[in-house]
Design a protein around this motif. Structure first.
Motif, PDB file in Angstrom:
ATOM      1  N   ILE A 460       0.600  -1.376  -0.655  1.00 24.16           N
ATOM      2  CA  ILE A 460       0.156  -0.098  -0.178  1.00 24.16           C
ATOM      3  C   ILE A 460       1.014   0.965   0.196  1.00 24.16           C
ATOM      4  CG2 ILE A 460      -2.341   0.880   1.099  1.00 24.16           C
ATOM      5  CD1 ILE A 460      -3.044  -1.248   2.600  1.00 24.16           C
ATOM      6  N   CYS A 461       0.524   2.113  -0.785  1.00 23.98           N
ATOM      7  CA  CYS A 461       1.331   3.993  -1.273  1.00 23.98           C
ATOM      8  C   CYS A 461       0.473   4.358  -1.141  1.00 23.98           C
ATOM      9  CB  CYS A 461       1.961   3.473  -2.610  1.00 23.98           C
ATOM     10  SG  CYS A 461       3.710   2.301  -2.938  1.00 23.98           S
ATOM     11  N   THR A 462       0.716   5.374  -0.471  1.00 22.51           N
ATOM     12  CA  THR A 462      -0.734   6.652   0.150  1.00 22.51           C
ATOM     13  C   THR A 462       0.427   8.114  -0.187  1.00 22.51           C
ATOM     14  OG1 THR A 462       1.150   6.356   2.099  1.00 22.51           O
ATOM     15  CG2 THR A 462      -1.161   5.521   2.291  1.00 22.51           C
ATOM     16  N   PHE A 463      -0.525   8.876  -0.331  1.00 24.54           N
ATOM     17  CA  PHE A 463      -0.215   9.781  -1.079  1.00 24.54           C
ATOM     18  C   PHE A 463      -1.271  10.930  -0.687  1.00 24.54           C
ATOM     19  CE2 PHE A 463       0.432  13.938  -3.987  1.00 24.54           C
ATOM     20  CZ  PHE A 463       1.894  13.858  -4.055  1.00 24.54           C
ATOM     21  N   GLY A 464       0.035  11.762   0.416  1.00 21.21           N
ATOM     22  CA  GLY A 464      -0.932  13.296   0.758  1.00 21.21           C
ATOM     23  C   GLY A 464      -1.259  14.779   0.205  1.00 21.21           C
ATOM     24  N   ILE A 465      -1.890  15.205   0.105  1.00 22.67           N
ATOM     25  CA  ILE A 465      -2.757  16.235  -0.406  1.00 22.67           C
ATOM     26  C   ILE A 465      -2.444  17.772   0.329  1.00 22.67           C
ATOM     27  CG2 ILE A 465      -3.344  18.169  -2.578  1.00 22.67           C
ATOM     28  CD1 ILE A 465      -3.956  15.417  -4.363  1.00 22.67           C
ATOM     29  N   GLY A 466      -2.183  18.609   0.373  1.00 19.60           N
ATOM     30  CA  GLY A 466      -2.357  19.437   1.324  1.00 19.60           C
ATOM     31  C   GLY A 466      -2.282  19.251   2.922  1.00 19.60           C
ATOM     32  N   SER A 467      -2.591  20.088   4.216  1.00 21.19           N
ATOM     33  CA  SER A 467      -2.407  19.772   5.320  1.00 21.19           C
ATOM     34  C   SER A 467      -3.709  19.122   6.327  1.00 21.19           C
ATOM     35  CB  SER A 467      -1.971  21.409   6.059  1.00 21.19           C
ATOM     36  OG  SER A 467      -3.101  21.887   5.669  1.00 21.19           O
ATOM     37  N   TYR A 468      -4.865  19.145   4.634  1.00 22.99           N
ATOM     38  CA  TYR A 468      -6.084  18.752   6.051  1.00 22.99           C
ATOM     39  C   TYR A 468      -6.242  17.367   6.601  1.00 22.99           C
ATOM     40  CZ  TYR A 468      -7.562  23.286   4.882  1.00 22.99           C
ATOM     41  OH  TYR A 468      -7.945  25.130   4.774  1.00 22.99           O
ATOM     42  N   ASN A 470      -4.626  13.955   7.369  1.00 23.63           N
ATOM     43  CA  ASN A 470      -3.623  12.389   8.698  1.00 23.63           C
ATOM     44  C   ASN A 470      -2.750  12.378   8.086  1.00 23.63           C
ATOM     45  OD1 ASN A 470      -2.800  11.778  11.116  1.00 23.63           O
ATOM     46  ND2 ASN A 470      -4.444  11.173  11.736  1.00 23.63           N
ATOM     47  N   HIS A 471      -1.171  13.089   7.491  1.00 23.92           N
ATOM     48  CA  HIS A 471      -0.412  12.348   7.382  1.00 23.92           C
ATOM     49  C   HIS A 471      -0.255  11.021   8.021  1.00 23.92           C
ATOM     50  CE1 HIS A 471      -0.025  15.345   3.802  1.00 23.92           C
ATOM     51  NE2 HIS A 471      -0.346  16.029   4.400  1.00 23.92           N
ATOM     52  N   TYR A 472       0.028  10.933   9.219  1.00 22.60           N
ATOM     53  CA  TYR A 472       0.925  10.224  10.330  1.00 22.60           C
ATOM     54  C   TYR A 472      -0.603   9.087  10.046  1.00 22.60           C
ATOM     55  CZ  TYR A 472       3.284  13.916  11.939  1.00 22.60           C
ATOM     56  OH  TYR A 472       4.083  14.657  12.367  1.00 22.60           O
ATOM     57  N   PHE A 473      -1.795   9.140   9.772  1.00 19.18           N
ATOM     58  CA  PHE A 473      -2.233   7.886   8.932  1.00 19.18           C
ATOM     59  C   PHE A 473      -2.396   7.005   8.052  1.00 19.18           C
ATOM     60  CE2 PHE A 473      -5.889   7.451   6.236  1.00 19.18           C
ATOM     61  CZ  PHE A 473      -6.501   5.502   6.533  1.00 19.18           C
ATOM     62  N   LEU A 474      -1.809   7.891   7.064  1.00 14.80           N
ATOM     63  CA  LEU A 474      -0.935   7.670   5.714  1.00 14.80           C
ATOM     64  C   LEU A 474       0.610   7.328   5.609  1.00 14.80           C
ATOM     65  CD1 LEU A 474      -1.864  11.066   3.763  1.00 14.80           C
ATOM     66  CD2 LEU A 474      -2.974   7.910   3.785  1.00 14.80           C
ATOM     67  N   MET A 476       1.287   5.653   8.758  1.00 13.24           N
ATOM     68  CA  MET A 476       1.099   3.945   9.022  1.00 13.24           C
ATOM     69  C   MET A 476       0.544   2.912   8.161  1.00 13.24           C
ATOM     70  SD  MET A 476       1.223   2.155  11.582  1.00 13.24           S
ATOM     71  CE  MET A 476       2.040   2.742  13.490  1.00 13.24           C
ATOM     72  N   ILE A 477      -0.254   3.190   7.357  1.00 17.95           N
ATOM     73  CA  ILE A 477      -1.138   2.611   6.192  1.00 17.95           C
ATOM     74  C   ILE A 477       0.506   2.139   5.310  1.00 17.95           C
ATOM     75  CG2 ILE A 477      -2.164   2.100   4.326  1.00 17.95           C
ATOM     76  CD1 ILE A 477      -4.205   1.814   6.220  1.00 17.95           C
ATOM     77  N   ALA A 478       0.659   3.084   5.247  1.00 15.97           N
ATOM     78  CA  ALA A 478       2.111   3.039   4.323  1.00 15.97           C
ATOM     79  C   ALA A 478       2.938   1.640   5.031  1.00 15.97           C
ATOM     80  CB  ALA A 478       2.588   4.113   3.342  1.00 15.97           C
ATOM     81  N   HIS A 479       3.497   1.909   6.320  1.00 17.54           N
ATOM     82  CA  HIS A 479       4.166   1.247   7.162  1.00 17.54           C
ATOM     83  C   HIS A 479       3.778  -0.413   6.702  1.00 17.54           C
ATOM     84  CE1 HIS A 479       6.693   3.878   7.559  1.00 17.54           C
ATOM     85  NE2 HIS A 479       6.141   5.006   9.032  1.00 17.54           N
ATOM     86  N   ILE A 480       2.107  -0.575   7.409  1.00 15.16           N
ATOM     87  CA  ILE A 480       1.288  -1.673   7.714  1.00 15.16           C
ATOM     88  C   ILE A 480       1.593  -2.435   6.398  1.00 15.16           C
ATOM     89  CG2 ILE A 480      -0.560  -2.770   7.771  1.00 15.16           C
ATOM     90  CD1 ILE A 480      -1.800  -0.170   9.384  1.00 15.16           C
ATOM     91  N   GLY A 481       1.013  -1.790   5.013  1.00 13.10           N
ATOM     92  CA  GLY A 481       1.299  -2.300   3.764  1.00 13.10           C
ATOM     93  C   GLY A 481       2.683  -2.588   2.913  1.00 13.10           C
ATOM     94  N   ARG A 482       4.041  -1.907   3.720  1.00 19.36           N
ATOM     95  CA  ARG A 482       5.625  -2.350   3.204  1.00 19.36           C
ATOM     96  C   ARG A 482       5.542  -1.457   2.327  1.00 19.36           C
ATOM     97  NH1 ARG A 482       5.827  -8.844   4.413  1.00 19.36           N
ATOM     98  NH2 ARG A 482       7.919  -7.927   3.622  1.00 19.36           N
ATOM     99  N   GLY A 483       4.621  -0.006   2.143  1.00 14.33           N
ATOM    100  CA  GLY A 483       4.685   0.511   0.901  1.00 14.33           C
ATOM    101  C   GLY A 483       5.444   1.889   1.405  1.00 14.33           C
ATOM    102  N   HIS A 484       5.730   2.349   0.116  1.00 18.27           N
ATOM    103  CA  HIS A 484       6.329   3.700   0.356  1.00 18.27           C
ATOM    104  C   HIS A 484       4.835   5.031   0.613  1.00 18.27           C
ATOM    105  CE1 HIS A 484       9.676   2.682  -2.044  1.00 18.27           C
ATOM    106  NE2 HIS A 484       8.893   2.298  -1.822  1.00 18.27           N
ATOM    107  N   TYR A 485       5.544   5.707   1.743  1.00 17.41           N
ATOM    108  CA  TYR A 485       4.068   7.669   1.633  1.00 17.41           C
ATOM    109  C   TYR A 485       5.123   8.759   1.283  1.00 17.41           C
ATOM    110  CZ  TYR A 485       3.184  11.818   4.745  1.00 17.41           C
ATOM    111  OH  TYR A 485       3.163  12.664   4.572  1.00 17.41           O
ATOM    112  N   HIS A 486       4.290   9.412   0.184  1.00 15.01           N
ATOM    113  CA  HIS A 486       4.528  10.449   0.066  1.00 15.01           C
ATOM    114  C   HIS A 486       3.443  12.277  -0.026  1.00 15.01           C
ATOM    115  CE1 HIS A 486       7.812  12.988  -0.971  1.00 15.01           C
ATOM    116  NE2 HIS A 486       8.277  12.957  -1.873  1.00 15.01           N
ATOM    117  N   ALA A 487       3.713  13.380   0.020  1.00 14.10           N
ATOM    118  CA  ALA A 487       3.307  13.979   0.064  1.00 14.10           C
ATOM    119  C   ALA A 487       3.319  15.209  -0.801  1.00 14.10           C
ATOM    120  CB  ALA A 487       2.572  14.604   1.552  1.00 14.10           C
TER     121      ALA A 487
END
Length: 757
Positions: A460-468, A470-474, A476-487
Motif C-alpha cells: 500500500i502506497c499513500t500520497f497526501g495532498i495538503g495539510s487537511y 492526517n499524514h500520520y495515518f497515511l 501508518m497505512i504505508a508502514h503496515i502495507g510495506r509500501g511508500h508514503y509521500h506528500a
C-alpha cells in the motif's frame, strides 16, 4: 498566505525606493527593477528562494538610509499588512554534511537593516526555505548586544503560553518557515546562523542534493566598496566504504580530500553578486549490483535510551537490466469536493502518465471515491494501449470533484480485486486530501488483511495532498502495507511528486526481504516495523535499537522478480564517522513513532517521542520551538535548564517573561493529525477564510499602498491629511466609494484618483 507575503514584499520594495544611498549608488549594482506581477505569479513572485531577512514596516515614515538621511516628506498612513523590505546581505557561508540519504545544512550570514532611519526600530522576519523533506533544526541570532537561540520544549509546557501569546513562527509553504526577531535598531547588523536537515533524492542510480541558494538581486548591498564573499563547504559520506563517483555540481567546487566512500569540497570566491542558483550536487556509488551493509553505534552518554543502534542499508546499484516484478496496480483517487480545481487536475495528469508507464504484462484498475466508489472495470485489466486509452477517457469523464470522503470503502474494494495475486506484486496507490473519523479502524482492518497469509500481501502506497489530511495515518497505512508514503502540500507539485512515488514504488526488484540476525537478538525495535521491498528507484534503509550481540556479518534473503530466492552476506562495522545517534536516523524514528503513538493513543509513546525530539533537536508533534533571548555577557541557557524553568513558572510569570521579549513562542513545526472539520466542509487545499475588511481599514490600506507606490507625490499625502479633518458623514462616503471600487477590482483606479486630488 503565500500571496499575502509576496504582496507585502512587493510593497516593501516599492517603499524602499525612497532610500537615498549617496552619489556612489548611481554606479553600483543597484537592485533589479521590480517586475509587475500577474495573478498567476502573485503567490510565487516574491517568495524567498534562499535564507532571507526582511524588515517589517508597518509605518512607511521610518524608511530611510540610517547613514545618509534624505529628509523626504513625511508619509502618513500605515501598511496593513506591514510591508516587508528584504535586507541587504553582507556575508554568506554554507556548510553541508551529507550522510547516507540525509544532508545537514548550516547557513551563516550577516544582514544589515539598511532601510530604517537611525533612532527607529523595526521587527525583522527571517525566512528559511528548506530542501526536500526539510526539517528546521535551529536558528541563532546576534544583534545589538542581544542573542537569540531556538530551543525545543515539551507540548505540556506551552499549553498556557498559547493562551497568552500568539505564536511568532509559521510556515508560508511546507518548506518555507518564517520567524521574527523583535525591535532591531535601524543600521544594525544581524549575524544569523540557520540549520536544517533535508533528504537527498535518488534517481537513475544517483544521489542528488538540492539546497535553496538563489538570492534575488535586491539583497545585494549597494556600493562599489562592499565586499561580497561567498563560501560553500561540502562533506560527503555515503556510509558504504565504496568508491564515490561525483557527477555534477552547480558551483565550482575544489576537491579537498578523497577516501573510500567519502570526500570533502570547498568553493570560496569574491563575487559581484550573491549566488542566483540553487546549490546542487550529485554522485553515484560504484557498483553494478546490489550492495549494502550494517552500521552499529553505541548510544552517547546522556542518551535516555541506552540500547545499541544499528542501520541496515541496501542500494540497488547501477545496473539497468535488473528485472522488475510484474505488477497488479489499483489506483484509489479521491474525488471529493475539496479536490476541486488544481489538486484533482494535477492528480489526473499524474495518473494518466503513470498508466502509460505500465508494462503490457501488468494489470491495473482505477477506483474514484468520495462518499461512494466508482470503478473503471469490475476486474483487473491488462495494460494494453487500448485499455489505457479507455481508462484515460474514463478518467476525463468521471473525475468530477463532489461529495464527502470515505477511505475504507475503496480500500476494501481494492483488496478484493487483488485477492488472487500469485506471481506478481499487488500494489495499491491511495491519493487523498482528506481526513476521516475511522482512520484507526482502517489501520486495524488493513493489519488483518495483510496478516492473513492467504496470498501475496498487497503493498500500500499513500500520497497526501495538503495539510487537511492526517499524514500520520497515511504513513501508518504505508508502514503496515510495506509500501511508500509521500506528500505534496502545494497544488503545483502534485503531478511531479505522484509520478516520482509511482516510479519508485512500481520498480520492485527484490521483495520479502529478511535479515536472519534479528531473530537472535535479546530485544529489538525496528523502524519501520516491516522491512519494505527494494526498488530500482530508491535505496532501502532500515534502522533500530537492540540489546544483544550483533555478529560480524549478516545474511540477507529475499525473492527476485523471476520468483527465485536471493541471499547475500553483508559486513557489519562500527559507524565511527556517521552520527547515527543524533540526527541521521532521528527524523525517520520520530515520524514512525509518532504514527504509532497516534494509532495506539499511548501517553508513554508520546513522551518517548518528545524526549527524542529534544535530545536530537528534531521537531515533532509533541514539542514546540521557542526563541530564547540572552543579553551581552550572559550565558545562553541549556535546553534542559529551559525545560526546568518552564516547569516552575506560573501562567502570570510566563506572560510577563513573554511580554519582556525574553522568550518568543514560535509554536509547532509538525504537520498535525488532520482536520476533520475542513474535510467535512470540503474546504479546498490551501484555502484560507477571508476576514471581512472594515471599510476604514481598506481606505487606510489603499492610502498607504498609494504612498508606497507614488512616494514623491505630495498630493496623496495631502489627501490623507485632508481625510483626517473630514466629518463622519464625508468619511463614510469616501470609505464606501473605495470599498465599491475594490469590489470591482478597481483599487488601482482608487490609487490614481487619490494621487490626483
Amino acid at each position: 498566505m503565500e500571496a499575502e507575503f509576496s504582496t507585502s514584499v512587493e510593497y516593501g520594495l516599492k517603499v524602499s525606493k525612497r532610500i537615498y544611498y549617496g552619489k556612489e549608488s548611481a554606479s553600483s549594482s543597484a537592485p533589479a527593477v521590480i517586475p509587475t506581477m500577474t495573478r498567476s505569479s502573485e503567490a510565487e513572485g516574491y517568495l524567498p528562494t534562499a535564507p532571507t531577512v526582511y524588515a517589517v514596516i508597518p509605518e512607511p515614515a521610518v524608511v530611510d538610509n540610517p547613514d545618509v538621511p534624505s529628509y523626504q516628506p513625511y508619509v502618513h498612513g500605515l501598511c496593513e499588512p506591514p510591508a516587508l523590505i528584504p535586507l541587504h546581505m553582507h556575508g554568506l557561508a554554507m556548510e553541508i554534511e551529507s550522510y547516507l540519504d540525509t544532508a545537514f545544512v548550516v547557513v551563516s550570514g550577516t544582514w544589515r537593516v539598511h532601510c530604517v532611519m537611525a533612532g527607529r526600530r523595526c521587527d525583522c522576519r527571517i525566512a528559511v526555505p528548506m530542501g526536500e523533506q526539510g526539517s528546521l533544526l535551529g536558528v541563532e541570532v546576534d544583534v545589538s548586544g542581544r542573542s537569540y537561540r531556538t530551543q525545543l520544549i515539551t507540548m505540556e509546557d506551552t499549553i498556557d503560553m498559547e493562551k497568552v501569546v500568539k505564536a511568532e513562527g509559521r510556515f508560508l509553504k511546507c518548506q518555507i518557515y518564517t520567524l521574527k526577531v523583535p525591535q532591531v535598531d535601524g543600521g544594525s547588523t544581524l549575524s544569523i546562523q540557520i540549520s536544517w536537515s533535508q533528504k537527498l533524492s535518488y534517481h537513475d542510480g544517483k544521489f542528488c542534493l538540492n539546497v535553496p541558494f538563489s538570492f534575488p538581486a535586491y539583497v545585494n548591498p549597494i556600493g562599489k566598496k562592499i565586499s561580497k564573499r561567498e563560501k560553500i563547504f561540502l562533506k560527503v559520506n555515503s556510509g558504504t566504504g565504496r568508491e564515490i563517483i561525483y557527477k555534477s555540481t552547480s558551483h565550482p567546487l575544489k576537491e579537498l580530500t578523497r577516501q573510500a566512500g567519502k570526500g570533502s569540497f570547498l568553493y570560496e570566491a569574491e563575487v559581484p553578486a550573491w549566488s542566483n542558483a540553487d546549490f546542487t550536487f550529485s554522485y553515484t556509488v560504484n557498483s553494478v549490483d546490489f550492495f549494502g551493509g550494517v552500521l552499529l553505534q553505541s548510544p552517547f552518554l546522556r542518551d535516555f535510551d541506552q540500547r545499541e543502534m544499528f542501520c541496515f542499508y541496501v542500494f540497488p546499484g547501477n545496473i539497468q537490466s535488473r528485472k522488475v516484478f510484474r505488477k497488479e496496480v489499483v489506483f484509489l483517487i479521491d474525488i471529493s469536493g475539496s479536490m476541486r480545481g488544481d489538486p484533482l487536475e494535477n492528480a489526473k495528469i499524474a495518473l494518466v502518465v503513470s498508466l502509460s508507464k505500465l508494462n503490457p504484462e501488468d494489470t491495473f484498475n482505477i477506483i474514484a471515491f468520495n462518499g461512494e466508489v466508482l470503478l473503471f472495470s469490475p476486474s483487473m485489466k491488462l495494460a494494453t494501449k487500448e485499455a489505457i486509452s479507455d481508462a484515460t477517457e474514463w478518467v476525463g469523464a468521471n473525475f468530477i470533484a463532489n461529495g464527502s470522503t470515505n477511505i475504507l470503502l475503496p480500500l476494501n474494494q481494492a483488496m478484493k480485486l487483488l485477492a488472487k495475486a500469485t506471481d506478481s506484486i499487488p500494489l495499491i496507490f491511495l491519493i487523498t486530501d482528506g481526513s476521516v473519523e475511522d482512520e484507526k479502524e482502517i489501520c486495524n482492518i488493513m493489519k488483518g488483511y495483510l496478516g492473513s497469509g492467504e496470498s501475496i500481501c498487497p503493498r500500500i502506497c499513500t500520497f497526501g495532498i495538503g495539510s487537511y489530511c492526517n499524514h500520520y495515518f497515511l504513513q501508518m497505512i504505508a508502514h503496515i502495507g510495506r509500501g511508500h508514503y509521500h506528500a505534496a502540500y502545494d497544488a503545483d507539485t502534485i503531478d511531479f511528486q505522484i509520478q516520482r512515488l509511482f516510479a519508485s514504488a512500481s520498480s520492485i526488484i527484490l521483495a520479502d526481504i529478511k535479515m536472519d540476525t534479528l531473530e537472535h537478538l535479546d530485544s529489538l525495535e525496528l523502524f519501520p516495523t516491516h522491512i519494505p521491498d527494494l526498488s530500482s528507484g530508491s535505496p532501502l534503509i532500515v534502522s533500530g535499537r537492540y540489546d544483544g550481540n550483533f555478529p560480524d556479518s549478516v545474511k540477507i534473503s529475499g525473492t527476485l522478480a523471476d520468483m527465485s530466492n536471493f541471499t547475500i552476506d553483508f559486513e557489519v562495522q562500527r559507524a565511527k564517522d556517521v552520527p547515527l545517534d543524533r540526527q541521521v536516523l532521528a527524523r525517520r524514528h520520530i515520524d514512525i513513532l509518532t504514527a504509532s503513538a497516534w494509532l495506539l493513543g499511548t501517553k508513554e509513546l508520546e513522551v518517548k517521542v518528545a524526549k527524542m525530539s529534544i535530545q536530537t533537536g528534531v521537531p515533532c508533534e509533541y514539542t514546540r520551538m521557542i526563541l530564547a533571548q540572552t543579553n551581552k555577557g550572559e550565558k545562553a541557557p541549556e535546553p534542559i535548564l529551559i525545560q526546568q524553568v518552564y516547569n516552575k513558572l506560573k501562567l502570570e510569570e510566563r506572560k510577563l517573561e513573554l511580554e519582556g521579549q525574553k522568550i518568543i513562542f514560535l509554536g509547532k513545526l509538525g504537520l498535525g493529525f488532520g482536520n476533520l472539520t475542513a474535510t467535512a466542509k470540503n474546504i479546498p487545499v490551501g484555502a484560507e477564510v477571508a476576514k471581512p475588511s472594515d471599510p476604514a481599514d481598506l481606505l487606510l490600506k489603499a492610502a498607504s499602498n498609494c504612498c508606497s507606490g507614488l512616494l514623491d507625490r505630495c498630493c496623496c499625502m495631502c489627501f490623507i491629511q485632508t481625510c483626517s479633518y473630514l466629518n463622519n458623514q464625508c468619511a463614510i462616503v469616501f470609505t464606501q466609494l473605495c470599498t465599491a471600487l475594490a469590489c470591482f477590482e478597481c483599487l488601482n483606479c482608487c490609487y490614481e484618483l487619490c494621487s490626483c486630488l
